[in-house]
Structure formats: structure tokens, C-alpha cells
Write a protein that holds these residues in place. Structure first.
Motif, PDB file in Angstrom:
ATOM      1  N   SER A  53       0.856  -1.191   0.000  1.00  0.00           N
ATOM      2  CA  SER A  53       0.000   0.000   0.000  1.00  0.00           C
ATOM      3  C   SER A  53       0.890   1.237   0.000  1.00  0.00           C
ATOM      4  CB  SER A  53      -0.833   0.043   1.280  1.00  0.00           C
ATOM      5  OG  SER A  53      -1.893  -0.847   1.216  1.00  0.00           O
ATOM      6  N   ALA A  54       0.245   2.379  -0.092  1.00  0.00           N
ATOM      7  CA  ALA A  54       0.941   3.653   0.127  1.00  0.00           C
ATOM      8  C   ALA A  54       1.189   3.778   1.630  1.00  0.00           C
ATOM      9  CB  ALA A  54       0.044   4.786  -0.347  1.00  0.00           C
ATOM     10  N   LYS A 111      -3.335   9.935   5.833  1.00  0.00           N
ATOM     11  CA  LYS A 111      -2.684   8.932   4.991  1.00  0.00           C
ATOM     12  C   LYS A 111      -2.164   9.609   3.711  1.00  0.00           C
ATOM     13  CE  LYS A 111      -5.078   5.108   4.245  1.00  0.00           C
ATOM     14  NZ  LYS A 111      -6.184   4.142   4.051  1.00  0.00           N
ATOM     15  N   THR A 160      -2.391   8.572   0.658  1.00  0.00           N
ATOM     16  CA  THR A 160      -3.388   8.556  -0.433  1.00  0.00           C
ATOM     17  C   THR A 160      -4.347   9.735  -0.304  1.00  0.00           C
ATOM     18  OG1 THR A 160      -3.225   6.163  -0.475  1.00  0.00           O
ATOM     19  CG2 THR A 160      -5.115   7.116  -1.615  1.00  0.00           C
ATOM     20  N   GLU A 197       1.268   4.228  -3.777  1.00  0.00           N
ATOM     21  CA  GLU A 197       1.614   2.814  -3.965  1.00  0.00           C
ATOM     22  C   GLU A 197       2.784   2.694  -4.945  1.00  0.00           C
ATOM     23  OE1 GLU A 197      -1.428   3.688  -3.246  1.00  0.00           O
ATOM     24  OE2 GLU A 197      -2.139   2.180  -1.838  1.00  0.00           O
ATOM     25  N   PHE A 230      -3.574  -1.163  -5.444  1.00  0.00           N
ATOM     26  CA  PHE A 230      -4.547  -0.089  -5.644  1.00  0.00           C
ATOM     27  C   PHE A 230      -4.791   0.368  -7.071  1.00  0.00           C
ATOM     28  CE2 PHE A 230      -5.607   4.574  -4.321  1.00  0.00           C
ATOM     29  CZ  PHE A 230      -6.952   4.285  -4.174  1.00  0.00           C
ATOM     30  N   GLY A 254      -9.095   1.432  -0.224  1.00  0.00           N
ATOM     31  CA  GLY A 254      -8.707   0.174   0.423  1.00  0.00           C
ATOM     32  C   GLY A 254      -8.352  -0.886  -0.618  1.00  0.00           C
ATOM     33  N   SER A 308      -5.774  -1.900  -2.236  1.00  0.00           N
ATOM     34  CA  SER A 308      -4.556  -2.715  -2.342  1.00  0.00           C
ATOM     35  C   SER A 308      -4.863  -4.166  -1.968  1.00  0.00           C
ATOM     36  CB  SER A 308      -3.450  -2.180  -1.435  1.00  0.00           C
ATOM     37  OG  SER A 308      -3.057  -0.914  -1.889  1.00  0.00           O
TER      38      SER A 308
END
Ligand code: ASP
Length: 458
Positions: free
Chosen positions: A39-40, A50, A52, A125, A190, A205, A207
């Protein structure tokens, strides 16, 4: 039989250098972990948001956070993203000038609105997969960055909610297994690439979804989902701190639990694994000793109730109309009206001439009076009410079927606490039942159900 493991690491597992070092330790501890999805960076100890979200905020020039009543400008978000990647690179001691340079130029890219949000959102990501594979190499684990364009992860043009195109499976199998480069493949989660070459992201969500799709494509023996909890708990541990991690669940049980607040991971990711019966293991990056929760297609239960889900903020609509029980399609008409208002509905306990519909009360979104007017006009009910602030408590467990008395036990637990059950519904597979009670009793009720159905089961 393949022993290939696909391991997905969520945002909290790759939130900073300290976490990425743990991830490398986990990957290095089994030679079967050959495909990794990242994920990021999520929220580390010192982050308010976050990555993202920052990226979407840059694409929308501050409107993303503004809509959440947070005043963070697009420029502030840009600095936050660049600072984050710079500090991860520095703390890991890897070469990264090119990463920062490319990131900066990506974040200056001018694209049509529709594509801009997805392209920007994917950069967390994208660059994190480069960071992680560089760090794996630095720590002596041979790795390569497997970008969607390199492995043929082709998606539909549904920007923000892209779907994997069927040709991707063959592509991914070839590029990640049969003709793979040597070493561990690090795939950014993602997003995928459309047939036109644009970036399109999955839903938030997503990923998890990349992980599930890759596991499906390569016929993995196991899909690991590394996160920041030891697994799926019997009951929300914030309410019942003694509640334990469930070692094994079936796909169906996890579906029933996750429909009600157990938001462990993306449901679509599970659908893919379920099709090929690939077990999913939820594990904790911060506590890799714990074996987590294993989700499988079948199990022999040793207990009756395996977990209890809780869904707050529900409401129920009650409608009575003489003769409606003899009118074919009456319920369909009611549900169609609710659909027009975008209301997500959960349960439909009915009797001969009356029906209730349980739904998410946030979906009313200020349109309650309009909904009532429309139902009155189209269905002319004798009684119509909407009752608010209900909690649905749902004990779940394959072992409940063919085990007489569980609902009786649960009802006694409610009676002992003097809590009235306003709704009662049993799932058709008999793996679950649902009590609707007033929100204000929900903590007491869930504790009482936990003690009676889980702690004291024989
Ligand atoms: N980074 C994306 C998100 O925050 C996808 C993910 O983490 O699964 O939604």
C-alpha cells in the motif's frame, strides 16, 4: 502443489522506515514469500493523514480535505507527500534522489480531471513499491518492482472503481511466475492500467484487491494480509478487551461478520480467493509471532458462536397495510422506492400485512420526509413509521446450525439485562441471527451476549 505465498502489506505496515524494516524481516523469513503487494504509506505515529488522502487532496486542490471539514491546502499536501517519501528514503539509507524527482514531476502533471484524481492517488503505492524493493535489495533479498504496466494488470476505465480485465490473469501468471524475473516481485497495490494506458484506481482500500487478484492469477497457496491487528477478534476488543483472536473462519462466516462492522479487508479480494479456495491469513506486522486468523472454505467448528458483530446507526421503517400480504410485488415496490433514495437496506422481517426494513440511517441524509411522502403517495400504507438509533447485534458461527437453544440463550441474556429486542431475524443459512435493540443498550448487550454465547459455551 504450489507453495507460493502472496503477501500484502497495508498502509500501517509500510507507514515509515521502521515499519518497512519489519516488513523486510517478515519477507525474508520464508522463501515462499515471492510476491509482495504494498500500500501507500498509511498514518504513522506522527502523521495526521494517509498519503493517499494527501494525494487526492493535491489532485482536487484542497477540496478532498475541505469536504471532511479539514483545511489543508493542495500545496500543504504536496509538501507532506514529498517530506514523507524523503524521510522514508533517508531513514532506510537507500538511494532515492530519482524517486523524489519523479514524484515531484508526477505531482505537476496536467491531466484531464477524470484521470487526474486516479493518477495522483496511485502515486503512493507506485513510489512505495520502488522504495520497498530497493530496501529489500539493500538488505540482501533480491527484489524487483513489478509495476502494473510491466505485469499486464489491465483494468477497466471506471476511474475510482476500476475492475480487473480478464486478460490480466494470464498476463500476471506469465510475468510473475512462468517467465518471472528472479527475486521477489514487489507490486504496487490499488491501481492498474487501462487499455488506453491511463492509470485507474480501485475503490478505497483497494490494495487488498490487488493482492486478491494477484493471488488468484498466480494460483497462490496462500494470500497473507499483513495489517496492524493480530487477526479477527470474537468481539470488538475496544468493547471487550478480553476477547480473543479467532484462529479459523470460513469465507461465509467472515462475510457475515464483515457485513456488520468487522471491516478487516476488501470484500472483493475475498471473492477472488474464495473462487480458487486460496486461504487468506490476516496477520500483524507488529507481532509476526501471532498466527493470526486463517480464512478457509470450510472448517469443522468446535464452538457454536464464533464471533459477534455489531452495527450501529441503523433505523427501521415499519409499514402496515391491510391486504398487502396478498399483493404480489408489494415489498419490491417499497424496496424500489428506497433504492431511488440510495438507501442501503439490510434485513426485511415481514408478517402477513406488515413489513419492516432495516437500513443505514445515515443514508437518509436529510430526505426522510421526502421518503415518507413518496411511500405514502405510491403505496398508501395504513401505518408508516421510521424508528431511529437502533443497533443490530449479530452472533455468527457455522456451529450454530443444528444446535438447538442458541437463540433462546441469547434472548435470556437480553432479558437478564432488561433489554427489549425490537427486531429478530435469523439468517437463512442458520449461521447467524440478528437482534435489533436501542443503541443506548448496545455495549451492555454485546457484553451479555459475549459472556453467554462465547465465554460460557459448553
Ligand atoms: N492507499 C489506498 C487507500 O488508502 C489503497 C489501500 O491502502 O488499500 O485507499
Amino acid at each position: 502443489m504450489t507453495s507460493l505465498i502472496v503477501s500484502k502489506f497495508g498502509g500501517s505496515s509500510v507507514a515509515n522506515a521502521e515499519q518497512i524494516i519489519k516488513v523486510a524481516g517478515i519477507i525474508g523469513s520464508s522463501s515462499d514469500r515471492k510476491i509482495v503487494i504494498v500500500s501507500a504509506p498509511g498514518k504513522g505515529k506522527n502523521d495526521k493523514e494517509k498519503i493517499t488522502d494527501h494525494l487526492i487532496n493535491i489532485a482536487t486542490e484542497g477540496r478532498h480535505f475541505h469536504s471532511q471539514k479539514k483545511e489543508i491546502s493542495g500545496n500543504d499536501s504536496k509538501n507532506a507527500v514529498i517530506d514523507k517519501f524523503s524521510s522514508i528514503i533517508k531513514d532506510l539509507g537507500i538511494e532515492g534522489d530519482d524517486i523524489i524527482e519523479n514524484l515531484k514531476s508526477d505531482l505537476d502533471k496536467n491531466l484531464p480531471d477524470k484521470m487526474k484524481r486516479d493518477f495522483y492517488a496511485s502515486r503512493g503505492e507506485h513510489y512505495n513499491s520502488i522504495v520497498v524493493s530497493r530496501y529489500l535489495n539493500k538488505s540482501g533479498l533480491e527484489a524487483w518492482t513489478a509495476l502494473p504496466e510491466d505485469i499486464g494488470l489491465v483494468v477497466s476505465e471506471d476511474f475510482g472503481n476500476a475492475k480487473v480485465m480478464p486478460l490480466s490473469y494470464k498476463n500476471m501468471k506469465k510475468n510473475l511466475v512462468t517467465e518471472s524475473k528472479p527475486g521477489i516481485a514487489v507490486v504496487p497495490g490499488f491501481y492498474g492500467i487501462t487499455e488506453n494506458g491511463d492509470v485507474a484506481v480501485f475503490s478505497r482500500g483497494g490494495s487488498d484487491l490487488t493482492g486478491g487478484e494477484v493471488a488468484y492469477a498466480v494460483d497462490a497457496a496462500l494470500y497473507e494480509n499483513w495489517t496492524d491487528t493480530d487477526g479477527i477478534y470474537q468481539v470488538d476488543p475496544r468493547i471487550i478487551p478480553d476477547s480473543e483472536v479467532i484462529p479459523k473462519l470460513t469465507y461465509k462466516e467472515i462475510r457475515l461478520l464483515s457485513a456488520k462492522g468487522f471491516n478487516v479487508f476488501h470484500y472483493d479480494a475475498m471473492i477472488k480467493c474464495r473462487k480458487k479456495e486460496i486461504p487468506i491469513n490476516i496477520r500483524n506486522t507488529n507481532n509476526p509471532e501471532s498466527e493470526g486468523t486463517l480464512i478457509v472454505s470450510d472448517r469443522i467448528p468446535t464452538e457454536t458462536v464464533v464471533g459477534i458483530a455489531r452495527l450501529d446507526n441503523t433505523a427501521y421503517l415499519y409499514l402496515e397495510k391491510s391486504g398487502s400480504g396478498d399483493t404480489i410485488g408489494f415489498l419490491a415496490k417499497l424496496l424500489d422506492i428506497m433504492k431511488r433514495f440510495g438507501i442501503e437496506t439490510y434485513h426485511y422481517p415481514t408478517d402477513r400485512d406488515d413489513v419492516s426494513v432495516i437500513f443505514n440511517q445515515h443514508d437518509l441524509n436529510g430526505s426522510e420526509n421526502d421518503l415518507i411522502d413518496m411511500i405514502n403517495e405510491e403505496l398508501q400504507p395504513d401505518v408508516l413509521e421510521i424508528n431511529h438509533d437502533l443497533t443490530i447485534l449479530s452472533p455468527v458461527g457455522k456451529g450454530m446450525k443444528d444446535h438447538p437453544g442458541i437463540i433462546a440463550e441469547a434472548a435470556i441474556a437480553m432479558k437478564e439485562k432488561n433489554i427489549s429486542i425490537e427486531i429478530l431475524d435469523q439468517g437463512p443459512a442458520q449461521y447467524s441471527f440478528h437482534f435489533g435493540i436501542q443503541n443506548r443498550y448496545s455495549d451492555t448487550a454485546i457484553r451479555a451476549l459475549y459472556e453467554r454465547l462465547i465465554l460460557n459455551q459448553g
